[in-house]
Design an enzyme around this catalytic site. Structure first.
Site, PDB file in Angstrom:
ATOM      1  N   ASP A 321       1.134  -1.342  -0.193  1.00 35.11           N
ATOM      2  CA  ASP A 321      -0.101  -0.158  -0.048  1.00 35.11           C
ATOM      3  C   ASP A 321       0.914   1.122  -0.122  1.00 35.11           C
ATOM      4  OD1 ASP A 321      -2.570   1.485   0.364  1.00 35.11           O
ATOM      5  OD2 ASP A 321      -1.801   1.826   2.341  1.00 35.11           O
ATOM      6  N   ASP A 522      -1.219  -0.588   6.292  1.00 36.01           N
ATOM      7  CA  ASP A 522      -1.169  -0.169   7.602  1.00 36.01           C
ATOM      8  C   ASP A 522      -2.617   0.319   7.949  1.00 36.01           C
ATOM      9  OD1 ASP A 522      -1.347   2.278   6.221  1.00 36.01           O
ATOM     10  OD2 ASP A 522      -0.606   3.475   8.044  1.00 36.01           O
ATOM     11  N   ASP A 526      -6.936  -1.858   4.786  1.00 36.20           N
ATOM     12  CA  ASP A 526      -6.140  -2.735   4.329  1.00 36.20           C
ATOM     13  C   ASP A 526      -6.287  -4.234   4.882  1.00 36.20           C
ATOM     14  OD1 ASP A 526      -4.789  -0.980   2.686  1.00 36.20           O
ATOM     15  OD2 ASP A 526      -3.385  -0.367   4.340  1.00 36.20           O
TER      16      ASP A 526
END
Length: 632
Positions: A321, A522, A526
């Site tokens: 990400d 994080d 996610d």
């Protein structure tokens, strides 16, 4: 050293002294009565090996016959029967010495982790009715105020409401540099207060606090076995009865079919039994994984199970990400552009965006509020101006301000609400603002790339990662800009949370069966992807609870370079595991063949059992020593 280990060591030393006395008597006094000599050897034997005989007896009663205790008992008792008293005691002595070293090694590795994670607070000083009371951290409620003095562990998560200090976060993050804390900042449990006294308003009960979550992760890490460990369990289940049957055949078939010398073949069968003990495998393999988990924990990398450590060593694709993982996630308003046809000032445009985002904790929302109120607290908002607010995941926010409908979000939100807007390409995240159907302008929010993100990508490629992919909900221009700077070739942008799962599903289908897909994220959005990946890594152990719960590995710092370090540790651990398997089985097979042919003595049998186990355990303990850059 534990009391049990000390007691066992005393028995070994006492038994060894009596054994040596028996050997001296045996070789110096030729006229000594055989029964007296046998008695002395038996005293030494039971002092040294009583624990083994007792365990074997209990297991036989409980129906668990085939284990190493049974093998040692039958081998040594058999040696007594054929008159080899000295060898019987020697086998048990060296076996117990090996067992002691094994227990010492396990105890040492557990203590290493225990010392590392010695972060559980013993008490909390809570303010009640104006008085400071020492209580168990479990008794403190959310909203209560605790006092933390210099030198004390911070017992619960909360917000500093009085005082400034410096805290040591080493046990949590692996970082040696202390962190400064001021009023209004969040503080996490498990840190050590180094300087001033602070008062903290508790925001989480102890069971949900950072320290409790970390301790739970470490304590339960061994509950999920790696394939190598499962292999050992299955191996031992079939191995022991097979060895006993082979030993019986070796003891009785050759005398009947070949030479009739039962004594010789029973001795060989007993040596065969001693050699066959799978101690090296049964103990060293789990110890290797335990050591790897401990070594990783020391560097602020928490692995939830040895199976994830094994999977990580097979990583071929790493999906990351962007925001909060490769970038800091600390956004700032860089540009404000009112639309030409809209009669609004820059300040007004920022005001509408800040008020619209006032109830959101998203990093972009925080940056808008920070820019408009210049660090003022949330109470600076005139909340009466704000009406119904609806957050639309992946799009933005719809708010009623002063009775007017305000849309603040990305281009998809503008299109969804049929707002005629100006499509903008900028090096950052573009936030569009509209009042009803009227387009008011846009703001550009910039995020800063983490200092070691570039290094992390380089290390991953050097480690043999076939493909690195970046996923983000950000616009394509901003995503490509970050990817280019970091050297990432494959990027998917403008993704909703559900889109990320789809992309990972697609990559999972493309990868080979032998490699694993790792996802690093994080945020709370996610969590589904972290759970779906072969290995999910949560960045920042102080971040979103949902992400940490869904992840298989948690990196306590915000350093992306720790991803490559985690892979380095996992690969080192698997190399050591494979070394132990090959070494232990290889030596066992060779010496078993030699024993069957009558070439291997009982002393060589002792080495094949105790010696191999001891060497394998020393090798396994190398997983505890995981200094970066040090070849082992």
């Amino acid at each position: 050293m534990t009391k049990k280990l000390k007691r066992k060591l005393r028995n070994i030393i006492l038994g060894a002294i009596i054994f040596l006395c028996a050997l001296v008597i045996q070789h110096s006094a030729s006229d000594i009565n055989v029964n007296i000599l046998l008695g002395i050897f038996l005293i030494a034997y039971f002092i040294i090996g009583f624990e083994v005989v007792k365990k074997a007896g209990k297991n036989i009663v409980n129906g668990r016959v085939m284990d190493e205790n049974f093998l040692m008992m039958i081998a040594t008792v058999g040696a007594f029967i054929v008159g080899d008293y000295a060898e019987a005691v020697a086998v048990m002595l060296f076996y117990q010495i090996g067992e002691w070293f094994q227990s010492y090694a396990v105890n040492k590795s557990r203590k290493s982790i225990s010392d590392l994670m010695d972060i559980r607070p013993d008490y909390a000083n809570v303010l009640r009715d104006g008085k400071e009371t020492e209580v168990d951290p479990d008794e403190v409620q959310i909203g209560e105020t605790i006092v933390v003095k210099a030198g004390e562990k911070i017992p619960l998560d909360g917000i500093v409401i009085k005082g400034n200090t410096t805290v040591d976060t080493m046990a949590l993050t692996g970082e040696s540099v202390p962190r400064d804390l001021i009023e209004g900042e969040e503080v996490i449990s498990g840190c050590i207060n180094l300087t001033g006294m602070i008062e903290v308003r508790v925001t989480k009960e102890f069971g949900q606090s950072t320290v409790a979550r970390i301790l739970d992760l470490v304590e339960n890490a061994g509950s999920k076995k790696a394939e190598a460990e499962n292999f050992i369990s299955k191996f031992a289940k079939y191995y022991t009865p097979t060895i006993v049957v082979l030993a019986l055949l070796l003891a009785f078939l050759p005398p009947i079919l070949i030479d009739g010398d039962y004594f010789k073949w029973i001795y060989r069968a007993l040596s065969f039994l001693v050699i066959s003990c799978p101690c090296a495998l049964v103990i060293s393999i789990p110890l290797s994984f335990f050591g790897g988990i401990g070594g990783a924990s020391r560097e602020g990398i928490l692995v939830k199970g040895s199976n994830y450590l094994e999977l990580l060593s097979k990583a071929g694709i790493v999906v990351m990400d962007k925001t909060g993982t490769l970038t800091k996630g600390s956004f700032q308003v860089k540009e404000i552009h009112p639309a030409k046809e809209a009669s609004v000032s820059e300040e007004k445009l920022l005001e509408l965006a800040a008020y619209s985002e006032s109830f959101s904790n998203h990093p972009i929302s925080k940056s808008l509020k920070e820019a408009y109120f210049h660090g003022a607290k949330e109470t600076a908002f005139d909340k009466k101006r704000i009406g119904e607010t609806k957050e639309i995941p992946g799009y933005g926010i719809e708010t009623h301000i002063d009775g007017n409908v305000i849309y603040v979000g990305n281009s998809k939100l503008m299109e969804r609400r049929e707002v005629s807007y100006e499509q903008v390409e900028a090096n950052g995240t573009v936030i569009y603002v509209a009042e009803g159907k009227q387009y008011l302008g846009y703001l550009v929010i910039g995020d800063e790339i983490k200092a070691d993100s570039r290094q992390a990508v380089e290390k991953l490629y050097k480690a043999g990662i076939r493909e690195i992919v970046m996923l983000t909900g950000d616009r394509q221009a901003a995503a490509q800009s970050v990817a280019k700077e970091l050297g990432i070739k494959k990027v998917f942008s403008e993704l909703l949370p559900g889109d990320k799962v789809e992309k990972v599903e697609g990559l999972l289908k493309e990868k080979s069966e032998k490699e694993a897909l790792v996802f690093v994220g994080d945020g709370i959005n996610d969590a589904p992807v972290l759970a779906r990946a072969d290995v999910g890594i949560a960045m920042g152990g102080l971040g979103q609870d949902a992400a940490i719960e869904a992840a298989d590995i948690v990196i306590m710092t915000d350093e992306p370079s720790k991803i490559a370090r985690a892979m380095e540790i996992s690969r080192k651990t698997l190399v050591i595991v494979k070394e132990n398997i090959v070494f232990a089985i290889g030596v066992k097979v060779i010496v078993l063949i030699l024993a069957a042919l009558g070439i291997a003595s009982m002393w060589l049998a002792i080495f094949a059992d105790v010696g191999v186990a001891f060497i394998a355990i020393l090798n396994a303990m190398r997983t505890l020593w995981t200094k970066a850059g040090k070849k082992t």
